[in-house]
Design an enzyme around this catalytic site. Structure first.
Site, short mmCIF file in Angstrom:
data_model
loop_
_atom_site.label_atom_id
_atom_site.label_comp_id
_atom_site.label_asym_id
_atom_site.label_seq_id
_atom_site.Cartn_x
_atom_site.Cartn_y
_atom_site.Cartn_z
N GLN A 162 0.81 -1.16 -0.02
CA GLN A 162 -0.02 0.16 -0.04
C GLN A 162 1.01 1.34 0.05
O GLN A 162 1.72 1.49 0.69
CB GLN A 162 -1.01 -0.09 1.21
CG GLN A 162 -1.84 -1.10 0.90
CD GLN A 162 -3.09 -1.31 2.23
OE1 GLN A 162 -3.17 -2.55 2.57
NE2 GLN A 162 -3.72 -0.19 2.40
N ARG A 267 2.68 -1.44 4.15
CA ARG A 267 2.80 -0.17 3.73
C ARG A 267 4.29 -0.12 2.90
O ARG A 267 5.28 -0.57 3.57
CB ARG A 267 3.00 1.02 4.63
CG ARG A 267 3.12 2.46 4.24
CD ARG A 267 1.75 2.90 3.82
NE ARG A 267 0.85 3.07 4.79
CZ ARG A 267 -0.47 3.03 4.46
NH1 ARG A 267 -1.03 3.15 3.24
NH2 ARG A 267 -1.23 3.31 5.42
N1 HSE Z 1 -6.57 2.34 4.78
C1 HSE Z 1 -5.84 2.68 3.68
C2 HSE Z 1 -4.58 2.73 3.63
C3 HSE Z 1 -6.34 4.05 3.07
O1 HSE Z 1 -4.04 3.13 4.81
O2 HSE Z 1 -3.95 2.75 2.74
C4 HSE Z 1 -7.80 4.24 2.50
O3 HSE Z 1 -8.65 3.04 2.59
#
Ligand code: HSE
Length: 371
Positions: A162, A267
């Protein structure tokens, strides 16, 4: 024309939403009012045709004058304002980007290419709360739409990559600042520089007290963070939990076969596109040609990438997808560990289909129905 009040339009999702509304001439169809929690009375030039005076986003009586309110202001605002509006018997439509209302029984998670029927039924039944889904959920459902329609999915394991944007605009800036700080290690680099010395320098910068990490609390540039959102008692992160419950709420509402989703949410140092590596258990041993055909033809936004190296590295990455509405889907193959198991890799812009676009589209659905 319906009166539509927009709150949180200066933020990241709000700005992308306005950009899309301009591109699609949505403002021609509505009477738009811009609200602000801090700058009521100020004049702004958001609409091409005219100046707008900002209204007070904390004044329930001003808000009550709207047929539709669209909030990208965040969950705290929703928690504070929506109950007050409903207490005042406001029966307008509330469209929200925040997660606060998603699991409420009287709110629909909107992703109309997937759950248009559920949305139509909910409108008929008098539903007034419409919420955009978690970005990874919306992007994954659009990516595997073809398999969902066919009802052949038994379960999905989703490992996410992400982007920083999911954490917020300031986090995107922090990622860039971190990159800048790391690049200082390149100051005297030549091709003769010993790579191990250079790597040591990078490591020293990253682990230094002075390294900027106010928001992420650890380095993201040159590294990754294997946890997104709060820690839950069962060992999942809240982001991982959302992946399962929101998917099932969306599927169930539209009468699709539901399936379990679980995996790790990570992330990474991408800017605004989320990627997901999916392992999918199908209910039978289908040919790869059939699977590819189902995936590729499911909706107009799929950009299906054949499972070859050159096409995959060129088209299946955040760099290739960011700023576009297309959902790249590729790396589709049967996994050697078991028949009926396939891999899929998908990338989508977290701010477009992952956030702003489903909101823009429910707004249009409501406008067209003149509800
Ligand atoms: N929760 C998601 C993130 C963002 O942290 O990437 C939007 O849904």
């Amino acid at each position: 024309m319906l009166r539509v009040g927009i709150i949180g339009w200066r933020g990241m999702v709000g700005s992308v939403l306005l950009q899309r509304m301009h591109e699609e001439n949505d403002f021609d169809k509505i009477d738009t009012y811009f609200f602000s929690t801090s700058q009521a009375g100020e004049k702004v030039h958001v609409l091409k045709s005219q100046e707008s005076t900002l209204h007070n986003a904390l004044d329930v009586h001003e808000l009550k004058g709207m047929d539709i309110l669209l909030s990208c202001q965040g969950g705290d605002y929703t928690k504070k304002i929506l109950p007050l509006l409903r207490e005042e018997k406001w029966d307008g439509h509330w469209i929200d980007a925040a997660s606060t209302l998603r699991m409420d029984s009287n709110a629909v998670i909107v992703l109309d290419p997937i759950n248009k029927e559920a949305i139509e039924n909910a409108i008929k039944e008098g539903t007034k709360n419409w919420v955009g889904g978690n970005c990874t959920v919306s992007l994954m459902l659009l990516a595997i739409h073809g398999l969902i329609k066919e009802g052949i999915v038994e379960w999905v394991s989703s490992m996410t990559y992400q982007a920083a944007s999911g954490a917020g605009a300031q986090n995107m800036k922090e990622l860039l600042v971190q990159m800048g700080e790391l690049s200082k290690s390149l100051d005297d680099v030549t091709y003769e520089t010993n790579i191990l010395e250079l790597d040591k320098k990078v490591q020293m910068i990253m682990s230094s007290e002075k390294f900027t990490k106010e928001l992420f609390s650890v380095p993201l540039a040159g590294s990754l963070i294997p946890w997104i959102d709060e820690e839950l008692e069962n060992g999942q992160s809240r982001e991982e939990w959302k992946g399962s419950v929101e998917t099932n709420k969306i599927l169930q509402s539209n009468g699709f076969k539901t399936f379990n989703v679980d995996g790790l949410c990570i992330r990474i140092g991408a800017m605004r596109s989320h990627s997901q590596a999916l392992t999918i258990k199908l209910n039978n041993n289908y040919s790869i040609e059939k699977i590819e055909k189902l995936l590729a033809s499911a909706n107009p936004w799929i950009n299906f990438v054949a499972n070859h190296k050159e096409a995959s590295i060129k088209h299946l990455s955040p760099a290739a997808v960011s700023g576009k509405l297309s959902i790249a889907v590729g790396r589709v193959r049967k996994l050697n560990v078991s028949e009926n198991l396939i891999s899929v890799f998908t990338v989508g812009d977290q701010l477009l289909w992952g956030a702003a676009e489903p909101l823009r589209r429910i707004l249009n659905i409501l406008i067209n129905k003149k509800v």
